[in-house]
Design an enzyme around this catalytic site. Structure first.
Site, PDB file in Angstrom:
ATOM      1  N   ASP A 113      32.465  28.643  30.485  1.00  0.00           N
ATOM      2  CA  ASP A 113      33.848  28.390  30.076  1.00  0.00           C
ATOM      3  C   ASP A 113      34.785  28.244  31.277  1.00  0.00           C
ATOM      4  O   ASP A 113      35.592  27.324  31.343  1.00  0.00           O
ATOM      5  CB  ASP A 113      34.290  29.573  29.208  1.00  0.00           C
ATOM      6  N   GLY A 119      37.437  26.391  26.762  1.00  0.00           N
ATOM      7  CA  GLY A 119      36.579  25.261  26.386  1.00  0.00           C
ATOM      8  C   GLY A 119      35.483  25.663  25.412  1.00  0.00           C
ATOM      9  O   GLY A 119      35.065  24.881  24.564  1.00  0.00           O
ATOM     10  N   ASP A 120      35.022  26.893  25.529  1.00  0.00           N
ATOM     11  CA  ASP A 120      33.945  27.367  24.647  1.00  0.00           C
ATOM     12  C   ASP A 120      34.298  27.277  23.167  1.00  0.00           C
ATOM     13  O   ASP A 120      33.418  27.130  22.322  1.00  0.00           O
ATOM     14  CB  ASP A 120      33.621  28.843  24.955  1.00  0.00           C
ATOM     15  N   VAL A 121      35.577  27.415  22.854  1.00  0.00           N
ATOM     16  CA  VAL A 121      35.971  27.326  21.447  1.00  0.00           C
ATOM     17  C   VAL A 121      36.520  25.953  21.074  1.00  0.00           C
ATOM     18  O   VAL A 121      36.616  25.621  19.895  1.00  0.00           O
ATOM     19  CB  VAL A 121      36.994  28.429  21.067  1.00  0.00           C
TER      20      VAL A 121
END
Lengths: 413, 408
Positions: free
Chosen positions: B149, B177-179
């Site tokens: 992330d 960014g991960d979500v």
């Protein structure tokens, strides 16, 4: 292969700045998105920055950034005549996107039920700060407010200062991606069953859903995660991840364990080669080195030394030399670095779009993802105010130029 | 695992090699909206959220006592399968024949090394839709670099833009960014499913965190390209509002966020503070003058907010249409926020090891086909069931493979 995954479908876009990006994403998939602006232009064309710093509704770069590929028509949906025209448009589109206060469209006779009566296949997507229902549904929001209410803001920043927002409008962006996802899922169902629906996105909920781990730390252990500057706070494993250098900063996760052994060893080797003294050099068996279980003072000692080492270099030196050596230091790009970044260039991430004056071109991001059998990317600059009025009103809706002139005179379009 | 058939993704089958956050969440959303999702796991390579003892109730050894994994992997089946086993191919081929969609976020190149990449899947099932999530994308000179992330946030310019102008950037304590990548990936997958319906053609989708995150920097990028203005950190301030900041309130670490954009909002804001004389001074009369005297403005407002609770400030401001919000903690979200409660932000689900606890609903609501979030599977819970019920293996075939150690 010149079409997108959803070429051939059509949308009306009534959003303000809270919901621009949803339509941008859908347009990149090939959907014909018609932005409906108030006569005279969308008030959010006043959001800075402006092209060549000339403040003018046609020059908002914020507007230009997030309305690419859309067509623009002007229409006053608060006037009875405007409502009739809107209803005619609704007959022939697949989606309506909006970000008004809940109830606003209902009061105009243009709520979900009314749209459904006109076109039962319609999908209405609403992007609002707090969603369509609940005690805060009519609260006003902004990027800062939804970040605050969603639990993102409190944990972001330095411990000795107030919480600080994420630089870009991140929660807006995330909630627009959520809205695009909901819209296309609803579309799949509609194509299967003929049934449209209402997609309801609460920007507060989108923000709140970003923090499952922080939420669980409260739910199960009644502990709160606090602001921690450049340390990503994950409990016992918290270490520094962000490091200033000569001319900026780099991202580098300080961690131990077998997986990080080669990275740590490479960093120590680099320190040794340039005769940099560090307690880090006393570690001999990297496979066994771990920060978990180390006293905080020892972790700080290492971090202080690594921080001094990184300060000796520029971000480019750290990124290039660091990667060559297997240290995996990663540059914190600023906007200028992003434009030069080789990875983005090599993936053809940029597209030149006409500037607001129609004289030169401006570099814009191109795709949200790459696809092998379709082309899904940004192609056209954002439209000028009412740029497509004739296209839509005369060529598509079948009005005469006389009708259009009369409607213009009446302030409807 | 009963699923009613009026879901957006009913009848869609997903082979889920996802792991970590990006892959797990992508598969989870598809499952929450009705797809059958088979999550492939192996004891040879345990997923980090299955092992991370972040919470006191979680142990280092038991893969089934992690609420974090559970949040990230609702509405899935779990299949134990060692992809490196020579006989794994027999199972994977059956999985591909069964699937409409393959979701993965291994480091680029990993599936090719394992022999199960898009070309392999396409040869078995030409209509397959495959989505790959990664930090850098599947191609380009940096494709093979590792990343999380924070790399996506750093490379996209997000980190450089976040923090105070007089200090270095700060790193957010929530994923970024991960979500975000999962939301774009499921948009692409759903669009590809519709494209397949119309054309019969499958699709390979390459989702890069770096690229998706860079899109939100577009106004700053255009400001640079058009005006040669290099934007950087600016605390909580924005050009077109003042006050636009976070102010201290009564209590420990209690704050109110206030965002005043229009003259109308400013007038209400002053009235609520009791129209103190300073608000009438020329330094604060217009947005332009407030921007010029923003330090003093924020100090003055702080002096007032300090004597009030954040909730009280929010309620009075909002009653007059001034954007204001409590800077809420996870405790506030979980225990106090009436809005999240009213809208069912958390869904209580019973997990066989952890018990009943709240799971965040997907962050968009569909009126006719609401998400039906089901608890996440225990490690390998459905291995035999999947092989015999979904993949058409006989008990003997399954037993033989099991004895050879394929399902490790």
């Amino acid at each position: 292969m010149s079409q997108g995954l959803l070429s051939g479908y059509r949308a009306l876009d009534l959003t303000d700045h809270k919901g621009f990006v949803c339509g941008k994403i859908l347009a990149a998939l090939g959907i014909d998105v018609m932005k409906i602006e108030k006569p005279g232009g969308d008030p959010d064309r006043n959001i800075p920055p402006f092209y060549q710093d000339r403040k003018d509704p046609e020059n908002s770069l914020y507007w230009a950034a997030f309305n690419t590929d859309k067509r623009s028509i002007t229409l006053d949906i608060q006037s009875p005549q405007g409502q009739e025209i809107f209803k005619k448009l609704v007959k022939n589109v697949d989606f309506v996107l909006e970000s008004h206060e809940p109830g606003f469209l209902d009061d105009l006779g243009l709520g979900y039920q009314s749209l459904c009566d006109i076109n039962p296949r319609i999908i209405l997507t609403s992007i609002t700060p707090f969603g369509q229902t609940g005690p805060y549904a009519h609260y006003k929001g902004s990027e800062l407010i939804v970040s605050a209410m969603g639990g993102v803001l409190l944990t972001n920043g330095d411990p000795d200062r107030p919480p600080v927002r994420e630089g870009p409008d991140s929660n807006y962006f995330q909630s627009n991606a959520a809205a695009a996802a909901g819209t296309v899922l609803a579309h799949l169902y509609r194509e299967k069953t003929g049934q449209g629906q209402h997609v309801d996105v609460s920007q507060q909920e989108v923000a709140a859903s970003r923090s499952p781990s922080n939420l669980l730390v409260w739910m199960f252990d009644k502990k709160l995660i606090h602001r921690s500057g450049n340390i990503r706070n994950v409990g016992a494993r918290s270490t520094r991840q962000f490091w200033p250098c000569k001319d900026g900063a780099v991202f580098w996760m300080f961690a131990g364990g077998r997986e990080r052994a080669s990275v740590n060893q490479a960093l120590a080797q680099w320190m040794r080669e340039v005769n940099f003294e560090s307690p880090f050099l006393n570690i001999s068996y990297w496979e066994a080195f771990d920060v978990i279980g180390l006293p905080k003072e020892t972790i700080n000692l290492y971090q202080e030394s690594i921080g001094r080492f990184f300060m000796k270099f520029t971000k480019k030196e750290l990124a290039e030399e660091g990667v060559k050596r297997g240290v995996e230091t990663c540059m914190a790009n600023n906007p200028a670095d992003i434009l030069e970044y080789v990875q983005l260039r090599e993936r053809h991430f940029w597209i030149d779009l006409e500037d607001p004056d129609g004289q030169k071109t401006l570099t814009n991001p191109k795709h949200f993802f790459l696809c092998n059998h379709t082309e899904n990317y940004v192609r056209r600059r954002a439209p000028r105010i009412g740029e497509n009025n004739d296209d839509v009103y005369i060529n598509e809706l079948g009005l005469t130029s006389m009708d259009v002139a009369v409607l213009k005179e009446a302030g409807v379009i | 695992m009963s699923i009613t058939n009026n879901q957006a993704l009913t009848d869609i089958k997903v082979l889920d090699f996802g792991w970590g956050l990006v892959g797990s969440i992508t598969g989870k959303y598809l499952g929450d909206f009705g797809a059958q999702v088979i999550r492939v796991e192996s004891s040879k390579r345990m997923d980090m959220p299955r092992m991370n003892p972040m919470l006191s109730m979680s142990s280092a050894k038991n893969p089934d006592d992690k609420p974090w994994f559970t949040h990230l992997n609702t509405s899935k089946y779990s299949l134990r399968l060692n992809l490196k086993h020579p006989k794994a191919k027999e199972v994977v081929e059956r999985l591909i024949r069964w699937a409409d969609v393959i979701n993965e976020n291994f480091s680029p190149g990993t599936l090719t090394k394992l022999g199960f990449d898009y070309e392999f899947a396409k040869a078995i099932k030409p209509q397959i839709i495959m989505v790959s999530g990664s930090v850098y994308g599947q191609t380009g000179p940096h494709a093979n670099r590792g990343g999380i992330d924070g790399n996506g946030a750093a490379l996209s310019g997000y980190l450089d833009a976040t923090g105070w102008p007089d200090r270095g950037p700060v790193i957010p304590n929530v994923p970024y960014g991960d979500v975000l990548v999962p939301l774009i990936s499921i948009t692409a997958v759903a669009a590809a499913l519709d494209y397949r319906r119309r054309t019969g053609e499958g699709q390979y989708i390459d989702s890069s965190m770096l690229e998706i995150c860079t899109h939100q920097m577009t106004p700053a990028l255009l400001d640079l390209v058009a005006n040669n203005n290099l934007q950087t950190r600016n605390g909580n301030r924005v050009i077109h509002a003042a006050p636009h900041a976070v102010f201290p309130c009564l209590g420990d670490d209690q704050w109110i966020a206030i965002a005043v954009f229009t003259d109308d909002e400013w007038n209400h804001f002053c009235r609520i503070m009791g129209n103190p004389s300073w608000t009438k001074a020329p330094e604060f009369a217009t947005l332009e003058s407030r921007k010029q005297n923003e330090d003093e403005l924020e100090e003055r407002v702080s002096q007032w907010t300090r004597n009030h609770s954040a909730e009280e400030v929010m309620k009075t401001m909002q009653a007059s249409g001034v954007p204001a919000g409590i800077v809420q903690s996870m405790q506030d979200l979980y225990e106090h926020d009436p809005q999240l409660k009213d809208r069912g932000f958390l869904v209580d689900l019973e997990h066989p090891v952890i018990g009943i606890f709240g799971h965040p609903a997907p962050p968009f609501k569909l009126s006719e086909t609401p998400a039906q979030v089901r608890t996440s599977p225990c490690f390998g819970e459905h291995t035999r069931y999947i092989c015999t019920e979904f993949l058409g293996m006989t008990d003997n075939m399954f037993n033989a493979l099991e004895q050879q150690g394929v399902f490790e």
